[in-house]
Design a protein around this motif. Sequence first.
Motif, mmCIF file in Angstrom:
data_model
loop_
_atom_site.group_PDB
_atom_site.id
_atom_site.type_symbol
_atom_site.label_atom_id
_atom_site.label_comp_id
_atom_site.label_asym_id
_atom_site.label_seq_id
_atom_site.Cartn_x
_atom_site.Cartn_y
_atom_site.Cartn_z
ATOM 1 N N TRP A 1 -7.328 -2.835 0.341
ATOM 2 C CA TRP A 1 -5.980 -2.998 -0.210
ATOM 3 C C TRP A 1 -5.933 -4.238 -1.100
ATOM 4 O O TRP A 1 -5.418 -4.188 -2.224
ATOM 5 N N ALA A 2 -6.483 -5.349 -0.613
ATOM 6 C CA ALA A 2 -6.412 -6.603 -1.369
ATOM 7 C C ALA A 2 -7.194 -6.510 -2.677
ATOM 8 O O ALA A 2 -6.744 -7.013 -3.718
ATOM 9 N N TYR B 1 7.349 0.441 -12.773
ATOM 10 C CA TYR B 1 7.497 -1.006 -12.868
ATOM 11 C C TYR B 1 7.219 -1.595 -11.488
ATOM 12 O O TYR B 1 7.765 -1.124 -10.482
ATOM 13 N N ILE B 2 6.357 -2.613 -11.428
ATOM 14 C CA ILE B 2 6.019 -3.240 -10.150
ATOM 15 C C ILE B 2 7.020 -4.356 -9.869
ATOM 16 O O ILE B 2 7.036 -5.389 -10.546
ATOM 17 N N LYS B 3 7.853 -4.134 -8.854
ATOM 18 C CA LYS B 3 8.883 -5.108 -8.497
ATOM 19 C C LYS B 3 8.309 -6.249 -7.658
ATOM 20 O O LYS B 3 8.640 -7.413 -7.862
ATOM 21 N N SER B 4 7.447 -5.893 -6.685
ATOM 22 C CA SER B 4 6.866 -6.929 -5.827
ATOM 23 C C SER B 4 5.616 -6.402 -5.150
ATOM 24 O O SER B 4 5.432 -5.184 -5.001
ATOM 25 N N ILE B 5 4.756 -7.343 -4.738
ATOM 26 C CA ILE B 5 3.534 -7.044 -3.996
ATOM 27 C C ILE B 5 3.551 -7.908 -2.747
ATOM 28 O O ILE B 5 3.630 -9.147 -2.840
ATOM 29 N N LEU B 6 3.498 -7.275 -1.579
ATOM 30 C CA LEU B 6 3.674 -7.973 -0.304
ATOM 31 C C LEU B 6 2.427 -7.786 0.565
ATOM 32 O O LEU B 6 2.348 -6.854 1.367
ATOM 33 N N PRO B 7 1.416 -8.673 0.453
ATOM 34 C CA PRO B 7 0.183 -8.505 1.222
ATOM 35 C C PRO B 7 0.394 -8.515 2.730
ATOM 36 O O PRO B 7 -0.282 -7.787 3.460
ATOM 37 N N GLU B 8 1.311 -9.356 3.217
ATOM 38 C CA GLU B 8 1.501 -9.457 4.664
ATOM 39 C C GLU B 8 2.036 -8.163 5.276
ATOM 40 O O GLU B 8 1.876 -7.911 6.465
ATOM 41 N N ARG B 9 2.658 -7.336 4.440
ATOM 42 C CA ARG B 9 3.157 -6.038 4.911
ATOM 43 C C ARG B 9 2.408 -4.882 4.258
ATOM 44 O O ARG B 9 2.714 -3.736 4.506
ATOM 45 N N MET B 10 1.417 -5.186 3.426
ATOM 46 C CA MET B 10 0.600 -4.193 2.727
ATOM 47 C C MET B 10 1.519 -3.219 1.975
ATOM 48 O O MET B 10 1.373 -2.002 2.071
ATOM 49 N N LYS B 11 2.448 -3.775 1.184
ATOM 50 C CA LYS B 11 3.430 -2.956 0.481
ATOM 51 C C LYS B 11 3.523 -3.341 -0.985
ATOM 52 O O LYS B 11 3.355 -4.503 -1.355
ATOM 53 N N LEU B 12 3.802 -2.327 -1.795
ATOM 54 C CA LEU B 12 4.199 -2.525 -3.175
ATOM 55 C C LEU B 12 5.558 -1.860 -3.349
ATOM 56 O O LEU B 12 5.748 -0.717 -2.916
ATOM 57 N N LYS B 13 6.498 -2.572 -3.961
ATOM 58 C CA LYS B 13 7.799 -2.005 -4.291
ATOM 59 C C LYS B 13 7.808 -1.656 -5.772
ATOM 60 O O LYS B 13 7.518 -2.511 -6.620
ATOM 61 N N LEU B 14 8.125 -0.390 -6.071
ATOM 62 C CA LEU B 14 8.002 0.125 -7.428
ATOM 63 C C LEU B 14 9.306 0.732 -7.906
ATOM 64 O O LEU B 14 10.185 1.092 -7.103
ATOM 65 N N LEU B 15 9.402 0.896 -9.214
ATOM 66 C CA LEU B 15 10.524 1.579 -9.842
ATOM 67 C C LEU B 15 9.962 2.551 -10.874
ATOM 68 O O LEU B 15 9.239 2.133 -11.791
ATOM 69 N N VAL B 16 10.265 3.842 -10.717
ATOM 70 C CA VAL B 16 9.780 4.833 -11.676
ATOM 71 C C VAL B 16 10.525 4.658 -12.997
ATOM 72 O O VAL B 16 11.757 4.660 -13.033
ATOM 73 N N ILE B 17 9.783 4.520 -14.075
ATOM 74 C CA ILE B 17 10.368 4.366 -15.401
ATOM 75 C C ILE B 17 10.491 5.714 -16.105
ATOM 76 O O ILE B 17 11.528 6.065 -16.650
ATOM 77 N N ASP B 18 9.392 6.501 -16.080
ATOM 78 C CA ASP B 18 9.404 7.755 -16.832
ATOM 79 C C ASP B 18 8.283 8.653 -16.327
ATOM 80 O O ASP B 18 7.337 8.195 -15.668
ATOM 81 N N PRO C 1 -5.567 -6.232 4.533
ATOM 82 C CA PRO C 1 -5.931 -7.638 4.294
ATOM 83 C C PRO C 1 -5.815 -8.452 5.577
ATOM 84 O O PRO C 1 -5.072 -8.090 6.492
ATOM 85 N N PRO C 2 -6.549 -9.574 5.665
ATOM 86 C CA PRO C 2 -6.447 -10.440 6.848
ATOM 87 C C PRO C 2 -5.006 -10.903 7.070
ATOM 88 O O PRO C 2 -4.297 -11.245 6.127
ATOM 89 N N GLY C 3 -4.563 -10.898 8.330
ATOM 90 C CA GLY C 3 -3.223 -11.350 8.681
ATOM 91 C C GLY C 3 -2.125 -10.349 8.434
ATOM 92 O O GLY C 3 -0.950 -10.646 8.675
ATOM 93 N N CYS C 4 -2.500 -9.147 7.946
ATOM 94 C CA CYS C 4 -1.478 -8.129 7.692
ATOM 95 C C CYS C 4 -0.853 -7.657 8.995
ATOM 96 O O CYS C 4 -1.534 -7.484 10.016
ATOM 97 N N GLN C 5 0.453 -7.454 8.983
ATOM 98 C CA GLN C 5 1.168 -7.025 10.168
ATOM 99 C C GLN C 5 0.973 -5.547 10.477
ATOM 100 O O GLN C 5 1.259 -5.099 11.583
#
Length: 310
Positions: free
Chosen positions: A200-201, A252-269, A296-300
């Motif tokens: 993931w990382a 569009y990539i809104k945020s990347i959260l390694p501790e939760r292994m998440k990406l928050k996205l927004l579909v553009i087209d 990743p290490p330390g991921c919840q």
Amino acid sequence: MTSRFLPEGRLLTTGTNQAACATPAALAQAMETGTVLEGVALLCDENHDLLVKLGSLTGRIPREETALGIADGSTRDIAILSRVGKPVCFTVEALEEREGALTPILSRRRAQALALEDILSWTSGQVIPATVTHLEPFGAFVDIGCGVPSMIGVERLSISRIAHPRDRLRVGQEIYAAVLAVDRAAGRVVLTHRELLGTWAENAALFRPGMTVPGYARGVKDYGTFVELTPNLSGLAECKDGIREGDRVSVYIKSILPERMKLKLLVIDTLPPADVPEPPRYFVTEGVLDRWRYAPPGCQKPGGETVFSS
């Protein structure tokens, strides 16, 4: 450790192979040493013998020598017919005079037997080259050496789940795989692929918040759409009307959260579909893997883990 026997087609255009197939003297030398060579199967005759182009000569692979299992019926004749127009490996068994012409007598079966002996000495975690031969809903069949087949289950092609292996690979594609297990009693190996495509990382490091990138809708839910950015990296996008599973989209990539292994996205087209799947981006192409952990290490959150053991 690297395999001594490559998938069919990899030797064909090499200078060593072309020189060994060019003259009767060179073919006689290959016969003496038991060297595996390659040529293109010109046709399959009415006896299901394969005729093979060898420089100015035409070699013959008798039906029972065309593949392991043909003689005892465990391999169907489609394995012969499907080689026409494609490279085939072989050893030179004899040089015969027939009707005033020199005819090399060849054996693909023997080349495969030599390759299989080598394959069964592989170790768990070993990274090997493979070539995709055909695709089924449950997995990708691959040539792992001299036409010896193996399969990668669809669930082991990547972390991101796909509906069919054709979403990830195409027939004839040269790929890498890792040996998951060797079943010497059954004479086969079990393969995996996803561990070579990065953690993931490693995949998340290719992107940054604020970027807009292409991806594929892999899961459309009532709470959002999972979008694959790479075969081993997906994120959740907010709901957007008209998105269907398999659609190619820009996000569009809104945020990347390694501790939760998440990406928050927004579909553009939505984007036009790609003609063929993009080639895999490999993070490992050689060596022997011991253990692979996706999270990743330390991921919840727990992530996929593979322990390679003999």
